[in-house]
Design a protein around this motif. Structure first.
Motif, PDB file in Angstrom:
ATOM      1  N   ARG A  15       0.835  -1.209   0.000  1.00 26.77           N
ATOM      2  CA  ARG A  15       0.000   0.000   0.000  1.00 26.77           C
ATOM      3  C   ARG A  15       0.864   1.251   0.000  1.00 26.77           C
ATOM      4  O   ARG A  15       0.601   2.203  -0.751  1.00 26.77           O
ATOM      5  CB  ARG A  15      -0.927  -0.004   1.212  1.00 26.77           C
ATOM      6  CG  ARG A  15      -1.975  -1.110   1.212  1.00 26.77           C
ATOM      7  CD  ARG A  15      -2.689  -1.190   2.549  1.00 26.77           C
ATOM      8  NE  ARG A  15      -3.477  -0.005   2.801  1.00 26.77           N
ATOM      9  CZ  ARG A  15      -4.023   0.297   3.978  1.00 26.77           C
ATOM     10  NH1 ARG A  15      -3.822  -0.503   5.027  1.00 26.77           N
ATOM     11  NH2 ARG A  15      -4.744   1.380   4.132  1.00 26.77           N
ATOM     12  N   LEU A  16       1.897   1.269   0.827  1.00 32.97           N
ATOM     13  CA  LEU A  16       2.791   2.427   0.883  1.00 32.97           C
ATOM     14  C   LEU A  16       3.554   2.570  -0.426  1.00 32.97           C
ATOM     15  O   LEU A  16       3.759   3.699  -0.912  1.00 32.97           O
ATOM     16  CB  LEU A  16       3.752   2.283   2.058  1.00 32.97           C
ATOM     17  CG  LEU A  16       4.704   3.450   2.312  1.00 32.97           C
ATOM     18  CD1 LEU A  16       3.927   4.738   2.541  1.00 32.97           C
ATOM     19  CD2 LEU A  16       5.612   3.141   3.502  1.00 32.97           C
ATOM     20  N   MET A  17       3.971   1.439  -0.997  1.00 37.72           N
ATOM     21  CA  MET A  17       4.674   1.493  -2.275  1.00 37.72           C
ATOM     22  C   MET A  17       3.817   2.181  -3.341  1.00 37.72           C
ATOM     23  O   MET A  17       4.289   3.072  -4.063  1.00 37.72           O
ATOM     24  CB  MET A  17       5.030   0.076  -2.737  1.00 37.72           C
ATOM     25  CG  MET A  17       5.769   0.024  -4.068  1.00 37.72           C
ATOM     26  SD  MET A  17       5.815  -1.632  -4.795  1.00 37.72           S
ATOM     27  CE  MET A  17       4.125  -1.754  -5.450  1.00 37.72           C
ATOM     28  N   PHE A  18       2.542   1.778  -3.427  1.00 35.80           N
ATOM     29  CA  PHE A  18       1.660   2.391  -4.413  1.00 35.80           C
ATOM     30  C   PHE A  18       1.374   3.857  -4.068  1.00 35.80           C
ATOM     31  O   PHE A  18       1.122   4.668  -4.961  1.00 35.80           O
ATOM     32  CB  PHE A  18       0.358   1.606  -4.532  1.00 35.80           C
ATOM     33  CG  PHE A  18       0.452   0.441  -5.479  1.00 35.80           C
ATOM     34  CD1 PHE A  18       0.489   0.645  -6.847  1.00 35.80           C
ATOM     35  CD2 PHE A  18       0.494  -0.861  -4.994  1.00 35.80           C
ATOM     36  CE1 PHE A  18       0.573  -0.427  -7.725  1.00 35.80           C
ATOM     37  CE2 PHE A  18       0.579  -1.946  -5.873  1.00 35.80           C
ATOM     38  CZ  PHE A  18       0.629  -1.727  -7.238  1.00 35.80           C
ATOM     39  N   GLY A  19       1.421   4.187  -2.793  1.00 37.86           N
ATOM     40  CA  GLY A  19       1.265   5.584  -2.411  1.00 37.86           C
ATOM     41  C   GLY A  19       2.378   6.444  -2.986  1.00 37.86           C
ATOM     42  O   GLY A  19       2.124   7.512  -3.560  1.00 37.86           O
ATOM     43  N   TRP A  20       3.616   5.987  -2.841  1.00 37.51           N
ATOM     44  CA  TRP A  20       4.749   6.731  -3.407  1.00 37.51           C
ATOM     45  C   TRP A  20       4.674   6.776  -4.929  1.00 37.51           C
ATOM     46  O   TRP A  20       4.962   7.805  -5.549  1.00 37.51           O
ATOM     47  CB  TRP A  20       6.072   6.111  -2.958  1.00 37.51           C
ATOM     48  CG  TRP A  20       6.401   6.315  -1.508  1.00 37.51           C
ATOM     49  CD1 TRP A  20       6.531   5.355  -0.549  1.00 37.51           C
ATOM     50  CD2 TRP A  20       6.639   7.572  -0.854  1.00 37.51           C
ATOM     51  NE1 TRP A  20       6.820   5.925   0.671  1.00 37.51           N
ATOM     52  CE2 TRP A  20       6.901   7.283   0.510  1.00 37.51           C
ATOM     53  CE3 TRP A  20       6.659   8.896  -1.276  1.00 37.51           C
ATOM     54  CZ2 TRP A  20       7.176   8.277   1.442  1.00 37.51           C
ATOM     55  CZ3 TRP A  20       6.937   9.895  -0.350  1.00 37.51           C
ATOM     56  CH2 TRP A  20       7.187   9.584   0.984  1.00 37.51           C
ATOM     57  N   LEU A  21       4.300   5.643  -5.533  1.00 35.87           N
ATOM     58  CA  LEU A  21       4.165   5.622  -6.995  1.00 35.87           C
ATOM     59  C   LEU A  21       3.043   6.541  -7.456  1.00 35.87           C
ATOM     60  O   LEU A  21       3.131   7.141  -8.533  1.00 35.87           O
ATOM     61  CB  LEU A  21       3.902   4.189  -7.481  1.00 35.87           C
ATOM     62  CG  LEU A  21       5.058   3.194  -7.330  1.00 35.87           C
ATOM     63  CD1 LEU A  21       4.629   1.816  -7.839  1.00 35.87           C
ATOM     64  CD2 LEU A  21       6.299   3.672  -8.087  1.00 35.87           C
ATOM     65  N   GLY A  22       1.998   6.670  -6.642  1.00 35.82           N
ATOM     66  CA  GLY A  22       0.909   7.583  -6.981  1.00 35.82           C
ATOM     67  C   GLY A  22       1.361   9.025  -6.981  1.00 35.82           C
ATOM     68  O   GLY A  22       0.987   9.813  -7.864  1.00 35.82           O
ATOM     69  N   ILE A  23       2.179   9.388  -5.988  1.00 38.05           N
ATOM     70  CA  ILE A  23       2.715  10.752  -5.954  1.00 38.05           C
ATOM     71  C   ILE A  23       3.614  10.991  -7.171  1.00 38.05           C
ATOM     72  O   ILE A  23       3.566  12.055  -7.800  1.00 38.05           O
ATOM     73  CB  ILE A  23       3.488  11.000  -4.652  1.00 38.05           C
ATOM     74  CG1 ILE A  23       2.558  10.850  -3.437  1.00 38.05           C
ATOM     75  CG2 ILE A  23       4.127  12.385  -4.659  1.00 38.05           C
ATOM     76  CD1 ILE A  23       3.277  10.899  -2.113  1.00 38.05           C
TER      77      ILE A  23
END
Length: 239
Positions: A36-44
């Motif tokens: 979830r955190l990985m996709f958060g950074w990728l989303g930014i």
């Protein structure tokens, strides 16, 4: 004499370059299995990728910060966030047995690198020629639906091969044809994807269905447009 660099133009290059730092943070999250955190950074990073181009054109970085090539910088960042990080994550998500995950990740990393170096990757209508190696999107869908191993491998193989076809895939913001509809579907996909990530990849049924439908639309609409090209407009007759 080297051309002078204007701070505002250089700051846009720095904004683009921040994608490398965001990619590193995504990789750190992936090493800990914090998807979830990985996709958060990728989303930014995706947001940065969406705004840096218009800003670069507005301040004319090619003229006012010409010592740095924004196109090359953007390709480096895109490879990290769209290809390398998802490939790395695929090995450890448990979607595939470890040895198959490693093989699939190697295929993604190699074919993605070759795709990003292909000078034919953009068509005149601003569509991508071949699957544009946005591997974080299928990875997210895999995590939500957890397909059988054979299906995951088949989809990865098909998309890897599709990078080297003449099939077209839209750029939601730059492809002019059906842009309002495609942009709406893209925004809906982002909302559904964010919802799925928030729910630890186990969202309610309607969200899963919407994610699947919007994913298929974004994947196939360019091919449909290619199969049914626009008719040339008849010239206006002078009276």
């Amino acid at each position: 004499m080297r051309p002078k660099t204007k701070p505002l133009a250089f700051s846009v290059h720095l904004l683009t370059g921040s994608g490398a730092a965001l990619a590193l943070m995504a990789l750190v999250a992936a090493t800990k299995g914090e998807w979830r955190l990985m996709f958060g950074w990728l989303g930014i990073a995706l947001i940065v990728d969406g705004i840096d181009g218009p800003l670069a054109r507005k301040v004319d970085t090619k003229k006012n910060a010409s010592n740095w090539d924004g196109t090359i910088l953007d390709l480096v960042i895109d490879y990290l966030t769209y290809v390398f990080i998802p490939a790395y994550a695929l090995i450890y998500t448990g979607l595939l047995p470890w040895h198959l995950g490693l093989m699939a990740a190697l295929v993604i990393a190699l074919t993605g690198a070759m795709y990003f170096a292909d000078v034919r990757m953009k068509a005149d209508d601003n569509c991508f020629v071949g699957f544009p190696a946005v591997w974080q999107m299928p990875l997210l869908v895999f995590l939500v639906f957890d397909p059988p191993v054979w299906a995951t491998l088949a989809i990865i193989g098909a998309l890897a091969l599709a990078q080297y076809t003449w099939l077209k895939f839209i750029h939601p913001m730059r492809t002019a044809r059906w842009r309002p509809l495609n942009l709406t579907v893209t925004i809906l996909w982002v909302i559904l994807a964010g919802w799925s990530i928030w729910e630890a990849f186990d969202p309610p049924g309607p969200v899963k269905a919407g994610l699947l439908v919007t994913s298929l639309w974004l994947l196939l609409v360019g091919v449909v447009m290619q199969a049914f090209p626009e008719r040339p407009r008849a010239p206006l007759s002078a009276e």
